[in-house]
Design a protein around this motif. Structure first.
Motif, PDB file in Angstrom:
ATOM      1  N   LYS A  60       0.863  -1.182   0.000  1.00 21.02           N
ATOM      2  CA  LYS A  60       0.000   0.000   0.000  1.00 21.02           C
ATOM      3  C   LYS A  60       0.890   1.218   0.000  1.00 21.02           C
ATOM      4  CE  LYS A  60      -3.774   2.203   2.598  1.00 21.02           C
ATOM      5  NZ  LYS A  60      -4.695   2.070   3.750  1.00 21.02           N
ATOM      6  N   HIS A  61       0.599   2.182  -0.891  1.00 19.22           N
ATOM      7  CA  HIS A  61       1.342   3.431  -0.857  1.00 19.22           C
ATOM      8  C   HIS A  61       0.520   4.559  -1.453  1.00 19.22           C
ATOM      9  CE1 HIS A  61       3.668   2.233  -4.850  1.00 19.22           C
ATOM     10  NE2 HIS A  61       2.383   2.282  -5.016  1.00 19.22           N
ATOM     11  N   HIS A  62       0.971   5.801  -1.151  1.00 19.70           N
ATOM     12  CA  HIS A  62       0.223   7.001  -1.514  1.00 19.70           C
ATOM     13  C   HIS A  62       1.149   8.022  -2.166  1.00 19.70           C
ATOM     14  CE1 HIS A  62      -1.884   5.465   2.152  1.00 19.70           C
ATOM     15  NE2 HIS A  62      -2.965   5.751   1.454  1.00 19.70           N
ATOM     16  N   ASN A  63       0.544   8.914  -2.918  1.00 20.75           N
ATOM     17  CA  ASN A  63       1.159  10.200  -3.227  1.00 20.75           C
ATOM     18  C   ASN A  63       0.699  11.185  -2.154  1.00 20.75           C
ATOM     19  OD1 ASN A  63       2.458   9.493  -5.685  1.00 20.75           O
ATOM     20  ND2 ASN A  63       0.487   9.642  -6.761  1.00 20.75           N
ATOM     21  N   ILE A  64       1.580  12.102  -1.806  1.00 18.67           N
ATOM     22  CA  ILE A  64       1.186  13.150  -0.872  1.00 18.67           C
ATOM     23  C   ILE A  64       1.234  14.501  -1.580  1.00 18.67           C
ATOM     24  CG2 ILE A  64       2.037  11.859   1.116  1.00 18.67           C
ATOM     25  CD1 ILE A  64       4.396  13.793   1.251  1.00 18.67           C
ATOM     26  N   SER A  65       0.372  15.396  -1.118  1.00 15.51           N
ATOM     27  CA  SER A  65       0.371  16.765  -1.613  1.00 15.51           C
ATOM     28  C   SER A  65       0.316  17.683  -0.397  1.00 15.51           C
ATOM     29  CB  SER A  65      -0.838  17.012  -2.522  1.00 15.51           C
ATOM     30  OG  SER A  65      -0.861  18.337  -2.991  1.00 15.51           O
ATOM     31  N   THR A  66       1.203  18.651  -0.354  1.00 17.85           N
ATOM     32  CA  THR A  66       1.220  19.553   0.791  1.00 17.85           C
ATOM     33  C   THR A  66       1.999  20.813   0.467  1.00 17.85           C
ATOM     34  OG1 THR A  66       1.743  19.737   3.153  1.00 17.85           O
ATOM     35  CG2 THR A  66       3.314  18.518   1.797  1.00 17.85           C
ATOM     36  N   GLY A  67       1.647  21.900   1.111  1.00 17.70           N
ATOM     37  CA  GLY A  67       2.488  23.076   1.101  1.00 17.70           C
ATOM     38  C   GLY A  67       3.688  22.858   2.003  1.00 17.70           C
ATOM     39  N   GLU A  68       4.708  23.679   1.825  1.00 21.71           N
ATOM     40  CA  GLU A  68       5.910  23.540   2.652  1.00 21.71           C
ATOM     41  C   GLU A  68       5.643  23.918   4.108  1.00 21.71           C
ATOM     42  OE1 GLU A  68       9.458  24.973  -0.316  1.00 21.71           O
ATOM     43  OE2 GLU A  68       7.956  26.456   0.308  1.00 21.71           O
ATOM     44  N   HIS A  69       4.760  24.884   4.319  1.00 24.96           N
ATOM     45  CA  HIS A  69       4.553  25.450   5.650  1.00 24.96           C
ATOM     46  C   HIS A  69       3.208  24.987   6.216  1.00 24.96           C
ATOM     47  CE1 HIS A  69       8.032  28.160   5.068  1.00 24.96           C
ATOM     48  NE2 HIS A  69       7.659  28.062   3.793  1.00 24.96           N
ATOM     49  N   ILE A  70       3.070  23.681   6.329  1.00 29.96           N
ATOM     50  CA  ILE A  70       1.832  23.065   6.798  1.00 29.96           C
ATOM     51  C   ILE A  70       2.130  22.263   8.055  1.00 29.96           C
ATOM     52  CG2 ILE A  70      -0.009  21.420   6.241  1.00 29.96           C
ATOM     53  CD1 ILE A  70      -0.168  23.997   4.608  1.00 29.96           C
ATOM     54  N   GLY A  71       1.299  22.408   9.081  1.00 24.09           N
ATOM     55  CA  GLY A  71       1.479  21.651  10.311  1.00 24.09           C
ATOM     56  C   GLY A  71       2.759  22.054  11.022  1.00 24.09           C
TER      57      GLY A  71
END
Length: 260
Positions: A60-71
């Motif tokens: 099982k695996h995913h692509n991730i999408s995120t901004g640099e300045h998240i969390g």
């Protein structure tokens, strides 16, 4: 016994414990919201690629999408105009990412006033009790804001006048950048500046001064209440993104068990 062997032994016996200072990262993680017409980063998301099925029968695996300045994340100098010629995330020396943790507890003041600002006098009072901020230290400011980390509305605490979260005065930001021998500053809020810092001069003074002085910021910290004022060691582990202005990071602290 070598020092590293001693550390491993202390971890095994519980004489030293590891405290995770990182908020979990998901699509529900509260993130900064800039007003129109300013552009916002995308929130974190997972996209399934396979899940023990035809696209990938054994994994099982995913692509991730995120901004640099998240969390929980680190701000690198190049994030701000004053540091535009400075380091990106991949260029920050590892030695700057590990250092003494100095915990300034202003949770009582922030509970009474969500717009509370740390000033130089608060740090000087801390130094009078605990000694000078050491070289390469990380100043971690406990406000109690981690209690709201899973509640977007309370975490951002915004109304028609702006976001009401604690931060630093302009004078304190300048002092931390120019005088304090630290590597960086960590906070429990969504950013290293106060919620109303857009109305200060200069705008967002912690970003302006700190990042312009080759110092760094970490945000959305958890569990600072488990750290002593001095004596812990913090480890900041961002992704070494080439050209990155910031990165989600895992922040850990090594804490000695208190003597009975």
């Amino acid at each position: 016994m070598s020092q590293l062997t001693g550390l491993l032994a202390s971890l095994a016996t519980g004489e030293v414990r590891v405290v995770d200072l990182t908020n979990t990262l998901s699509s529900e993680t509260p993130t900064l919201r800039l007003p129109d017409p300013l552009a916002n980063l995308v929130d974190f998301s997972l996209e399934e690629v396979s899940a023990y099925n035809e696209p990938g029968p054994f994994w099982k695996h995913h692509n991730i999408s995120t901004g640099e300045h998240i969390g929980t994340h680190l701000d690198a100098p190049v994030h701000w105009v004053t540091g535009r010629g400075g380091k990106d995330v991949s260029q920050i020396e590892p030695s700057r990412l590990v250092g003494p943790a100095c915990v300034l507890d202003v949770s009582r003041e922030a509970a009474a006033d969500p717009d509370f600002l740390v000033d130089v006098e608060h740090i000087k009072a801390w130094e009078a009790e605990h000694g000078p901020l050491p070289e390469n230290a990380w100043l971690l400011v406990r406000t109690g804001w981690d209690a709201y980390a899973q509640d977007r509305e309370r975490f951002l605490n915004a109304d028609e006048t702006g976001s009401h979260t604690p931060g630093f005065t302009v004078e304190c930001a300048r002092w931390l950048a120019d005088v304090a021998p630290i590597s960086g500053v960590g906070v429990e809020t969504v950013g290293i500046d106060a919620g109303l810092a857009g109305g200060m001069d200069p705008l967002f003074p912690m970003h302006y001064f700190l990042l312009g002085a080759d110092k760094y910021g970490i945000t959305s910290l958890q569990n600072l209440g488990q750290l002593p004022a001095t004596g812990a060691v913090v480890v900041v582990a961002p992704l070494p993104i080439v050209g990155g202005t910031g990165s989600p990071a895992r922040i850990l602290a090594f804490v000695e068990r208190a003597s009975s």
